[in-house]
Scaffold this motif. Structure first.
Motif, PDB file in Angstrom:
ATOM      1  N   ALA A 127      33.134  25.650  32.584  1.00 40.54           N
ATOM      2  CA  ALA A 127      32.993  24.441  33.361  1.00 40.54           C
ATOM      3  C   ALA A 127      31.633  23.608  33.035  1.00 40.54           C
ATOM      4  N   PHE A 128      30.653  24.572  32.599  1.00 41.13           N
ATOM      5  CA  PHE A 128      29.026  24.102  32.375  1.00 41.13           C
ATOM      6  C   PHE A 128      29.441  23.240  30.856  1.00 41.13           C
ATOM      7  N   LEU A 129      30.022  23.739  29.795  1.00 40.21           N
ATOM      8  CA  LEU A 129      30.295  23.108  28.715  1.00 40.21           C
ATOM      9  C   LEU A 129      30.979  21.762  28.964  1.00 40.21           C
ATOM     10  N   MET A 130      31.881  21.678  29.799  1.00 41.13           N
ATOM     11  CA  MET A 130      32.687  20.405  30.236  1.00 41.13           C
ATOM     12  C   MET A 130      31.909  19.466  30.734  1.00 41.13           C
ATOM     13  N   VAL A 131      30.741  19.975  31.629  1.00 41.39           N
ATOM     14  CA  VAL A 131      29.924  19.109  32.139  1.00 41.39           C
ATOM     15  C   VAL A 131      29.111  18.470  31.128  1.00 41.39           C
ATOM     16  N   VAL A 132      28.623  19.150  30.232  1.00 41.44           N
ATOM     17  CA  VAL A 132      27.807  18.557  28.978  1.00 41.44           C
ATOM     18  C   VAL A 132      28.689  17.522  28.356  1.00 41.44           C
ATOM     19  N   ALA A 133      29.865  17.832  28.081  1.00 42.45           N
ATOM     20  CA  ALA A 133      30.734  17.056  27.131  1.00 42.45           C
ATOM     21  C   ALA A 133      30.732  15.731  27.963  1.00 42.45           C
ATOM     22  N   VAL A 134      31.048  15.538  29.399  1.00 38.29           N
ATOM     23  CA  VAL A 134      31.343  14.372  30.112  1.00 38.29           C
ATOM     24  C   VAL A 134      29.954  13.683  30.091  1.00 38.29           C
ATOM     25  N   SER A 135      28.847  14.280  30.519  1.00 39.56           N
ATOM     26  CA  SER A 135      27.587  13.431  30.648  1.00 39.56           C
ATOM     27  C   SER A 135      27.267  13.075  29.383  1.00 39.56           C
ATOM     28  N   ALA A 136      27.326  13.703  28.336  1.00 41.00           N
ATOM     29  CA  ALA A 136      26.553  13.473  27.227  1.00 41.00           C
ATOM     30  C   ALA A 136      27.058  12.030  26.687  1.00 41.00           C
ATOM     31  N   SER A 137      28.432  11.725  27.184  1.00 44.64           N
ATOM     32  CA  SER A 137      29.080  10.308  26.832  1.00 44.64           C
ATOM     33  C   SER A 137      28.811   9.254  27.859  1.00 44.64           C
ATOM     34  N   CYS A 138      27.955   9.587  28.876  1.00 48.23           N
ATOM     35  CA  CYS A 138      27.800   8.715  29.969  1.00 48.23           C
ATOM     36  C   CYS A 138      26.503   7.871  29.456  1.00 48.23           C
ATOM     37  N   ALA A 139      26.481   7.267  28.248  1.00 45.70           N
ATOM     38  CA  ALA A 139      25.213   6.469  28.099  1.00 45.70           C
ATOM     39  C   ALA A 139      25.236   4.858  28.265  1.00 45.70           C
ATOM     40  N   PHE A 140      25.513   4.968  29.703  1.00 48.10           N
ATOM     41  CA  PHE A 140      25.727   3.445  30.327  1.00 48.10           C
ATOM     42  C   PHE A 140      24.464   2.676  30.629  1.00 48.10           C
ATOM     43  N   LEU A 141      23.117   3.227  30.665  1.00 47.36           N
ATOM     44  CA  LEU A 141      21.908   2.825  31.286  1.00 47.36           C
ATOM     45  C   LEU A 141      21.104   2.057  30.414  1.00 47.36           C
ATOM     46  N   THR A 142      21.231   2.329  29.114  1.00 45.78           N
ATOM     47  CA  THR A 142      20.197   1.483  27.980  1.00 45.78           C
ATOM     48  C   THR A 142      21.107   1.055  26.726  1.00 45.78           C
ATOM     49  N   PRO A 143      20.610   0.034  26.114  1.00 43.20           N
ATOM     50  CA  PRO A 143      21.292  -0.688  24.851  1.00 43.20           C
ATOM     51  C   PRO A 143      21.209   0.479  23.805  1.00 43.20           C
ATOM     52  N   ILE A 144      20.318   1.467  23.761  1.00 46.47           N
ATOM     53  CA  ILE A 144      19.948   2.323  22.634  1.00 46.47           C
ATOM     54  C   ILE A 144      20.739   3.692  22.650  1.00 46.47           C
ATOM     55  N   ASN A 193      20.681   9.941  20.531  1.00 45.61           N
ATOM     56  CA  ASN A 193      21.891   9.890  20.272  1.00 45.61           C
ATOM     57  C   ASN A 193      22.813  10.927  21.124  1.00 45.61           C
ATOM     58  N   ASN A 194      24.176  10.465  21.369  1.00 44.84           N
ATOM     59  CA  ASN A 194      24.767  11.555  22.384  1.00 44.84           C
ATOM     60  C   ASN A 194      25.136  12.716  21.662  1.00 44.84           C
ATOM     61  N   ALA A 195      25.344  12.757  20.421  1.00 42.45           N
ATOM     62  CA  ALA A 195      25.700  13.868  19.575  1.00 42.45           C
ATOM     63  C   ALA A 195      24.487  15.064  19.623  1.00 42.45           C
ATOM     64  N   ALA A 196      23.222  14.307  19.658  1.00 42.73           N
ATOM     65  CA  ALA A 196      22.061  15.205  19.639  1.00 42.73           C
ATOM     66  C   ALA A 196      22.009  15.673  21.052  1.00 42.73           C
ATOM     67  N   ALA A 197      22.210  15.215  21.803  1.00 38.48           N
ATOM     68  CA  ALA A 197      21.953  15.550  23.373  1.00 38.48           C
ATOM     69  C   ALA A 197      23.055  16.578  23.556  1.00 38.48           C
ATOM     70  N   ALA A 198      24.245  16.720  23.130  1.00 38.15           N
ATOM     71  CA  ALA A 198      25.046  17.552  23.248  1.00 38.15           C
ATOM     72  C   ALA A 198      24.837  18.806  22.528  1.00 38.15           C
ATOM     73  N   VAL A 199      24.272  18.897  21.441  1.00 41.64           N
ATOM     74  CA  VAL A 199      23.751  19.848  20.399  1.00 41.64           C
ATOM     75  C   VAL A 199      22.758  20.562  21.080  1.00 41.64           C
ATOM     76  N   LEU A 200      21.760  20.024  22.008  1.00 40.74           N
ATOM     77  CA  LEU A 200      20.631  20.447  22.629  1.00 40.74           C
ATOM     78  C   LEU A 200      21.058  21.036  23.940  1.00 40.74           C
TER      79      LEU A 200
END
Length: 659
Positions: free
Chosen positions: A598-615, A573-580
């Motif tokens: 800048a580092f936190l913003m990178v995590v915020a953007v990348s954690a929402s980029c779940a485009f590769l899998t249906p799960i 889950n993207n929320a769990a990814a952001a927490v970790l």
């Protein structure tokens, strides 16, 4: 054993369970939390503080407000305009994806997708477009739109709260907008111009009839005088059959009653409209004495009609021969011109030939399936959500008819109808169900089960007064956040409470809007993420990354952080990814002795980029069944989109949030 080693073991097992998918992610997260408490990684008195964390409260309030927007008709007004775009695919993509991008910035992105998914299906049906071209772009658009504001997606809320814990100041409502808006616009252009071409076409799945091939399975069976089913209720019929065979309607005295609402006893002459294949038909005949609904008088009449036609045929030939004897020149000339053979002119052979043709026609008519009138049946399509109570359970275990008043008619998976018996099917997230139920309780039943209806939406359900009230309440909450009158969690909670008090949303629907699994996931993973930091695990990971990145510019480390968080969000889950990832990002910034923004913003953007899998995200899962997608379809479109977001986001983050 060192604490950070224990944390790594717990997280390794947790991530493995997330990827395996055998257990729901909220149960996995709760197990990780309790395991951390038992191992001494999380103090017992702090174990459940996550349920009162501002990030969790904010997510809950946004879910309630999102449901209020749906109820008041705000989104219906927008959807009504989307339906006017015409039959050009590019215009449909611009209207649908652009709308979901905007909506996802101000409401839960899964909620925004859920509201526009029926609109997309209706567009596909009306304009004979493959829904696969529309649904994946719609899902990806909902993820891009969430990047633009604080409340657009849970990772933004988590990152904002984490920043407040280490700097004393949270990110504001529109702190994410400069970066998120640019990424969303570029992503939208890519989707509309290029991305949809990377989606495989799944043709012929846009309508209920095409996906489920319903007409080939609906048959009428009749209750005869000697039928065992005489005097049975439909419930007793199902019990005797020991099988899930949905009775969609009962015809009595030329009046049709919906099967889910028929509570009486069956009588002689009743006709049942059932969803049945050959095996089920045999079961109905053997155990209940029901047969195809053709009246014996009708059969006798058909026989009389056949004999009459046969006699008329012979009389016709006799008349024709008489005319030939009388010297009908036109008929004789026609016979000569047609090259009639000697055998055809023989009356005995002609009679045998015509008799054979009549036998073939009779046999064909006998084997022909009777037509079934499906007009007026309350059938609805619905897709099973990730958090649905139906996942990994059967129709018998759920007691759909007895408890929810629903008949399961058919199930489609990966865009095609499942052929196995209904009672043997264990539902999965993304399955598309064909259900029958009463209009009065259909919405409530689907909500309780965790299903998203795909039926055509009624675009006039909103009340104008409530529409204005809901917008004003939300605008007041945003203003309170912008001018620092109230913290985000408090302002949005007040807005949600006011929506319930003034009647924008009934209290029962407010509780139903709370996504329990997501709330539990966040509340459980926040203490586990803090344990990763307090145990020194986050610092240890950051130190190893710094060792590899010390000879490279900081931007390379940001790229590596982006890729790591993005890959993680595609399997959990993207929320769990952001927490970790948040404590790891902060430790990296500390190691480089730069601002953590800048580092936190990178995590915020990348954690929402779940485009590769249906799960990776619920939005992706929700469109899998209706779009007929397969697991491998996502990365073909998602990988170039993910790389594009990376290329655009990193420079924008460094521009807006300099090191």
């Amino acid at each position: 054993m060192a604490d950070h080693t224990l944390v790594f073991i717990v997280l390794g097992l947790t991530l493995s369970a997330f990827v395996w998918g055998r257990f729901r992610y909220d149960l996995v997260a709760l197990t990780a939390l309790l395991g951390s408490v038992i191992l001494g990684l999380v103090p017992g008195e702090q174990a459940f503080l996550g349920f009162g964390h501002p990030a969790v409260i904010t997510v809950a309030a946004v879910l309630v407000l999102s449901r209020g927007f749906e109820r008041s008709g705000v989104v219906d007004v927008i959807a009504e305009q989307v339906l006017r775009v015409g039959d050009r695919l590019v215009l449909q993509l611009i209207a649908l994806t652009g709308t979901v991008v905007v909506l996802s910035g101000f409401m839960n992105n899964v909620g925004a997708l859920a509201l526009l998914l029926p609109v997309a299906m209706r567009l596909a049906r009306e304009h004979d477009t493959s829904p696969s071209f529309l649904l994946m772009p719609l899902a990806f658009g909902s993820l891009l739109g969430g990047l633009t504001t604080l409340i657009g997606t849970p990772p933004n809320i988590i990152i904002s709260s984490y920043r407040g814990s280490i700097t004393g100041e949270n990110f504001g409502m529109f702190s994410f907008f400069p970066v998120g808006a640019v990424v969303a616009v570029v992503g939208l252009l890519f989707i509309v111009l290029v991305g949809w071409r990377l989606v495989p076409q799944r043709a012929g799945k846009a309508s209920t009839e095409e996906m489920f091939d319903t007409a080939n399975y609906l048959v009428e069976v009749k209750v005869d005088e000697d039928s065992k089913a005489v005097g049975w209720s439909l419930r007793e019929l199902q019990h005797e059959l020991e099988e899930t065979i949905p009775v969609l309607a009962v015809v009595r005295d030329e009046k049709r009653r919906a099967g889910h609402a028929f509570l009486g006893a069956l009588r002689e002459g009743d006709i049942l409209l059932v969803e049945a294949g050959p095996e089920e038909m045999k079961l109905l005949e053997d155990k209940a004495g029901l047969r195809l609904g053709i009246d014996p008088k009708e059969e006798e009449a058909e026989g009389e009609e056949g004999r009459t036609n046969s006699e008329e045929g012979r009389d016709g030939r006799g008349d024709e021969r008489s005319k030939d004897k009388d010297g009908d020149e036109a008929s004789s000339a026609q016979d000569r011109n047609s090259g009639q053979s000697a055998s055809d002119s023989n009356p005995a052979q002609a009679d045998r030939r015509e008799g054979g043709e009549q036998e073939k026609a009779k046999e064909k008519k006998k084997n022909k399936k009777p037509g079934v009138d499906t007009k007026g049946l309350e059938l609805v399509e619905a897709v099973v959500r990730n958090d649905s109570m139906m996942v990994n359970r059967t129709v018998t275990q759920l007691r759909l008819h007895n408890q929810f008043g629903l008949h399961l008619v058919a199930v489609a998976r990966d865009g095609s109808r499942l052929k196995q018996r209904l009672r043997d099917i264990r539902f999965r997230a993304g399955d598309v169900l064909l259900l029958q139920g009463g209009e009065s309780n259909l919405t409530e039943s689907l909500t309780t089960l965790g299903c998203l209806p795909l039926a055509n939406r009624n675009l006039t359900i909103g009340q104008p007064r409530m529409l204005v009230v809901s917008v004003l309440i939300f605008a007041a909450a945003i203003a309170a956040m912008l001018f620092d009158v109230l913290p985000a969690a408090v302002a949005l909670s007040v807005a949600a409470l006011l929506s319930l008090l003034v009647g924008v949303l009934p209290l029962r629907e407010g509780y139903q809007a709370l996504d329990g699994p997501v709330i539990v996931l966040l509340a459980a993973m926040i203490p586990v993420g803090q344990a990763l930091e307090t145990s020194g695990g986050a610092a240890l990971i950051a130190e190893n990354l710094l060792v590899f990145g010390v000879d490279w510019p900081i931007v390379v480390t940001l790229v590596a952080l982006f890729l790591l968080a993005m890959l993680l969000s595609n399997v959990i889950n993207n929320a769990a990814a952001a927490v970790l990832m948040a404590p790891i990002a902060a430790s990296l910034a500390s190691g480089f002795d730069v601002s953590p923004d800048a580092f936190l913003m990178v995590v915020a953007v990348s954690a929402s980029c779940a485009f590769l899998t249906p799960i990776g995200h619920q939005s992706n899962t929700l469109v899998m069944g209706p779009g007929g997608y397969r697991f491998g379809d996502y990365w073909k479109f998602g990988l170039p989109l993910s790389l594009l977001v990376l290329v655009v986001a990193i420079p924008m983050i460094l521009l807006v949030w300099p090191l």
